[in-house]
Design a protein around this motif. Structure first.
Motif, PDB file in Angstrom:
ATOM      1  N   GLY A   3      -0.272   2.785  21.027  1.00 34.98           N
ATOM      2  CA  GLY A   3      -1.073   3.672  21.325  1.00 34.98           C
ATOM      3  C   GLY A   3      -1.705   4.815  20.244  1.00 34.98           C
ATOM      4  N   SER A   4      -0.294   5.292  19.809  1.00 41.09           N
ATOM      5  CA  SER A   4      -0.727   6.293  18.744  1.00 41.09           C
ATOM      6  C   SER A   4      -1.333   5.642  17.466  1.00 41.09           C
ATOM      7  CB  SER A   4       0.636   7.015  18.203  1.00 41.09           C
ATOM      8  OG  SER A   4       1.635   5.855  17.742  1.00 41.09           O
ATOM      9  N   ALA A   5      -1.109   4.324  17.189  1.00 42.42           N
ATOM     10  CA  ALA A   5      -1.869   3.999  15.958  1.00 42.42           C
ATOM     11  C   ALA A   5      -2.996   3.491  16.305  1.00 42.42           C
ATOM     12  CB  ALA A   5      -0.984   2.444  15.654  1.00 42.42           C
ATOM     13  N   MET A   6      -3.578   3.204  17.352  1.00 41.95           N
ATOM     14  CA  MET A   6      -4.945   2.896  17.963  1.00 41.95           C
ATOM     15  C   MET A   6      -5.838   4.200  17.833  1.00 41.95           C
ATOM     16  SD  MET A   6      -4.436   0.039  21.052  1.00 41.95           S
ATOM     17  CE  MET A   6      -6.386  -0.034  20.989  1.00 41.95           C
ATOM     18  N   TRP A   7      -5.202   5.182  18.453  1.00 42.99           N
ATOM     19  CA  TRP A   7      -5.691   6.375  18.441  1.00 42.99           C
ATOM     20  C   TRP A   7      -6.146   6.934  17.119  1.00 42.99           C
ATOM     21  CZ3 TRP A   7      -6.841  10.414  22.365  1.00 42.99           C
ATOM     22  CH2 TRP A   7      -7.258  11.575  21.725  1.00 42.99           C
ATOM     23  N   ILE A   8      -5.280   6.935  16.132  1.00 39.87           N
ATOM     24  CA  ILE A   8      -5.499   7.411  14.759  1.00 39.87           C
ATOM     25  C   ILE A   8      -6.601   6.133  13.993  1.00 39.87           C
ATOM     26  CG2 ILE A   8      -4.721   7.254  12.412  1.00 39.87           C
ATOM     27  CD1 ILE A   8      -1.895   8.089  13.760  1.00 39.87           C
ATOM     28  N   GLN A   9      -6.572   5.140  14.206  1.00 41.62           N
ATOM     29  CA  GLN A   9      -7.510   4.044  13.746  1.00 41.62           C
ATOM     30  C   GLN A   9      -8.802   4.142  14.306  1.00 41.62           C
ATOM     31  OE1 GLN A   9      -6.682  -0.071  14.329  1.00 41.62           O
ATOM     32  NE2 GLN A   9      -8.729  -0.557  13.796  1.00 41.62           N
TER      33      GLN A   9
END
Length: 403
Positions: free
Chosen positions: A120-126
């Motif tokens: 979830g955090s990686a997708m938010w940043i991307q």
């Protein structure tokens, strides 16, 4: 930082090159990311807040509605701020809850929360940094079309559909391909990861390749527009053209500095990934270079938000105007700073009547498509609407060229 390696790290059976960079000094790397992202977030917000100084306080008349390009610059800053917020949350959790990171492994696949937070955090940043790339591309397209009299405020809706649609689509598609068949058992090999890396770097490469060409053509069109039908190109017009060219150069310079390390790092890691033993002695220099670029990414990727605001608006200062009435009147460009300090405008902007004069002049310069002729230049440089109006007052021939 924004790297597809962050999503790859969420796979319990991650590849050796991802494991190599992610696990090298993770506490120090996380602290760097938090520090860089925090500074960028604070100063980016400070940059886009309304200020007391500038021509906005010189008169009681309302300002013209901001052009679509000015809105795009504001949206780019918002995307960068949200991306930095994601980096701060992710790095803080990784530093504060190390057990959560250790939970991402094959043996402990019963607890899904570590992997859910990781993904979830990686997708938010991307998502938000990808949206920032798409908006940067739309900015180059928009300023070119505005100069060509082919765009206006209405196109901002189309830009929203393109940027957010493509950002969400590519982000979801890349992650779905990466985590097939499930987060707990990602497929091994490069084949399943390649689509994810392509969808991540496609908008980045688009900006690096296409935007310089669009900016160069826009500068040429602006030069022809300033010369006008009479062929007069005075010192003032030449100075304005130079400022626009420098502004485009600063935007691309910031983009290259902040995001070129990602491409270099990814190329090195892909090369290491194709080797049978990434710890071989002959690969030492490549490993060191990959680590150096990895830490550079941790610093420059989050700082892109603040550096972008400097390229867009210059330094706007600390004199924040917290008045609710002023905030409602705020246009999304920050023309106040450069207009107040610009030598071309000079003492003309010291009079309240000039604001009303600029407003009246704009209403007279409406083209057949309903867009002010001076807007073709005003969207490109901070405060240049008022510079163009000053040129009209000083040079009658220039006034004819814009009507």
């Amino acid at each position: 930082m924004a790297s597809p390696r962050l999503e790859t790290f969420c796979c319990p059976n991650r590849d050796a090159s991802t494991e190599f960079v992610i696990t090298f000094q993770p506490l120090f790397f996380g602290a760097i990311c938090i520090g860089s992202a925090t500074l960028s977030l604070i100063f980016s917000i400070l940059q886009i807040l309304p200020k007391r100084r500038g021509y906005r306080r010189l008169g009681q008349y309302p300002l013209p509605k901001p052009a679509s390009s000015s809105r795009i610059l504001f949206i780019i800053s918002i995307c960068d701020i949200l991306g930095c917020a994601g980096i701060i949350v992710r790095s803080s959790i990784w530093l504060g809850l190390p057990n959560l990171v250790r939970g991402i492994n094959v043996a402990n696949n019963s607890d899904m929360w570590p992997e859910v937070f990781c993904v979830g955090s990686a997708m938010w940043i991307q998502l938000f940094f990808s949206a920032s790339f798409w908006w940067t591309f739309c900015y180059a397209v928009d300023v070119f079309l505005v100069v060509r009299r082919s765009a206006g405020i209405s196109t901002i809706i189309l830009y929203h559909m393109i940027t957010w649609g493509l950002a969400v689509l590519l982000c979801v598609e890349g992650v779905a391909m990466l985590y097939y068949t499930s987060i707990s058992s990602c497929e091994n090999g490069l084949q399943h990861a390649i689509p994810h890396y392509i969808t991540t770097y496609a908008p980045l490469m688009l900006v690096l390749i296409v935007n310089p060409t669009l900016f160069a053509r826009t500068v040429s069109a602006v030069t022809a527009l300033l010369k006008g039908r009479q062929g007069i190109y005075t010192k003032n017009e030449r100075r304005l053209g130079t400022e626009i060219k420098i502004r485009f150069f600063k935007i691309m310079l910031v983009f290259f500095i902040c995001w070129l390390p990602n491409i270099i790092n990814e190329s090195l890691l892909f090369y290491l990934e194709m080797q049978t033993d990434i710890k071989a002695s002959d690969l030492k220099n490549i490993r060191n270079t990959a680590l150096i670029t990895w830490f550079i990414m941790g610093i420059l990727n989050p700082m892109s938000g603040f550096l972008n605001t400097l390229a867009f608006h210059g330094w706007t200062g600390f004199d924040v105007d917290c008045s609710l009435q002023r905030r409602r009147e705020l246009a999304w460009d920050s023309a106040s700073t450069s207009a107040a300090n610009n030598p071309i405008v000079g003492s003309t902007l010291l009079y309240q009547s000039h604001v009303q004069e600029a407003k009246n002049m704009t209403s007279k310069n409406i083209k057949g498509n309903g867009q002010p002729a001076s807007d073709a230049i005003s969207v490109l440089s901070e405060g240049s609407l008022y510079r163009i109006q000053t040129f009209h007052n000083m040079h009658p021939v220039c006034n004819k060229a814009f009507n």
